[in-house]
Scaffold this active site. Sequence first.
Site, PDB file in Angstrom:
ATOM      1  N   ASP A  68       0.864  -1.176   0.000  1.00 13.24           N
ATOM      2  CA  ASP A  68       0.000   0.000   0.000  1.00 13.24           C
ATOM      3  C   ASP A  68       0.896   1.220   0.000  1.00 13.24           C
ATOM      4  OD1 ASP A  68      -2.946   0.366   0.047  1.00 13.24           O
ATOM      5  OD2 ASP A  68      -2.402   1.828   1.577  1.00 13.24           O
ATOM      6  N   GLY A 144       0.870   6.559 -11.996  1.00 18.65           N
ATOM      7  CA  GLY A 144       0.331   7.412 -10.940  1.00 18.65           C
ATOM      8  C   GLY A 144       0.906   8.824 -10.959  1.00 18.65           C
ATOM      9  N   PHE A 145       1.367   9.259  -9.785  1.00 19.02           N
ATOM     10  CA  PHE A 145       1.859  10.626  -9.630  1.00 19.02           C
ATOM     11  C   PHE A 145       3.331  10.785 -10.021  1.00 19.02           C
ATOM     12  CE2 PHE A 145      -1.729  10.425  -6.530  1.00 19.02           C
ATOM     13  CZ  PHE A 145      -2.538  11.378  -7.138  1.00 19.02           C
TER      14      PHE A 145
HETATM   15  P1  IMP Z   1      -2.699   1.823  -3.625  1.00 22.59           P
HETATM   16  O1  IMP Z   1      -1.375   1.474  -2.982  1.00 22.59           O
HETATM   17  O2  IMP Z   1      -3.166   0.779  -4.560  1.00 22.59           O
HETATM   18  O3  IMP Z   1      -3.703   2.245  -2.596  1.00 22.59           O
HETATM   19  O4  IMP Z   1      -2.459   3.069  -4.568  1.00 22.59           O
HETATM   20  C1  IMP Z   1      -1.607   4.094  -4.231  1.00 22.59           C
HETATM   21  C2  IMP Z   1      -1.709   5.225  -5.232  1.00 22.59           C
HETATM   22  O5  IMP Z   1      -0.669   6.140  -4.866  1.00 22.59           O
HETATM   23  C3  IMP Z   1      -1.444   4.818  -6.660  1.00 22.59           C
HETATM   24  O6  IMP Z   1      -2.613   4.591  -7.369  1.00 22.59           O
HETATM   25  C4  IMP Z   1      -0.708   6.049  -7.204  1.00 22.59           C
HETATM   26  O7  IMP Z   1      -1.639   6.984  -7.649  1.00 22.59           O
HETATM   27  C5  IMP Z   1       0.005   6.577  -5.984  1.00 22.59           C
HETATM   28  N1  IMP Z   1       1.376   6.026  -5.933  1.00 22.59           N
HETATM   29  C6  IMP Z   1       1.870   5.114  -5.066  1.00 22.59           C
HETATM   30  N2  IMP Z   1       3.147   4.830  -5.352  1.00 22.59           N
HETATM   31  C7  IMP Z   1       3.449   5.547  -6.437  1.00 22.59           C
HETATM   32  C8  IMP Z   1       4.621   5.647  -7.227  1.00 22.59           C
HETATM   33  O8  IMP Z   1       5.650   4.985  -7.028  1.00 22.59           O
HETATM   34  N3  IMP Z   1       4.544   6.502  -8.250  1.00 22.59           N
HETATM   35  C9  IMP Z   1       3.444   7.247  -8.532  1.00 22.59           C
HETATM   36  N4  IMP Z   1       2.318   7.168  -7.857  1.00 22.59           N
HETATM   37  C10 IMP Z   1       2.319   6.324  -6.796  1.00 22.59           C
END
Ligand code: IMP
Length: 192
Positions: A68, A144-145
């Site tokens: 996460d 993502g970001f």
């Molecule tokens: P989850 O871990 O699936 O809840 O998602 C975390 C969210 O944070 C992702 O969908 C991205 O939008 C963002 N995120 C987490 N890690 C990264 C990364 O390494 N690069 C860019 N965005 C990230």
Amino acid sequence: MGASVVYLVTKNAGKVREVEAVLNKYGFSVSPIEARKEELQSDLLEHVAKYAAEQLIGKIPEPFIVEDSGLFINILNGFPGPYSAYVYKTIGTWGILKLMEGAVDRGAKFVCAVALCLNGRVHVFRGEVEGEISIRARGDAGFGFDPIFVPFGYSKTFAEMSIEEKCMISHRAKALQLMVNYLIQVYGVKNV
Ligand code: IMP
């Protein structure tokens, strides 16, 4: 440890590539697996990852990882943090840049919690990388970001880096490195 395959619970292909980039070096292969996870509402990513992993014990093969992660922006009091996936889906990088318009303090960090389930027990590892939110989105690698995050000491965004470069410094790579150290210490791992 018998098996050198690690199951990664995710639908995110970007995460799979990055986990592979780190774990392949230690002789592990990574097998993505989709499973319904119960999402805990918590500000602490460690709790979210651990809770999700515990729900999956006995339902999927081990060893497995639930990861996460999130982006925490200083001037926004840590927003979007644990809600990063939802915020990315709704307002995206454009929305974050809009919220940050005119901000002088652009400090932010990415945090990752990796919950490893092995022999029915869950161990959690955390990694962080500090940096800044760029003025505009740059680059098209990663996910993502990545296009709006510039790690400290660099001028490129994560999305302008190769996967190898990102995985030298990323929050995810740091958490995974701690996990590998643990595996080496406790079980011994080949190819190290
Ligand atoms: P989850 O871990 O699936 O809840 O998602 C975390 C969210 O944070 C992702 O969908 C991205 O939008 C963002 N995120 C987490 N890690 C990264 C990364 O390494 N690069 C860019 N965005 C990230």
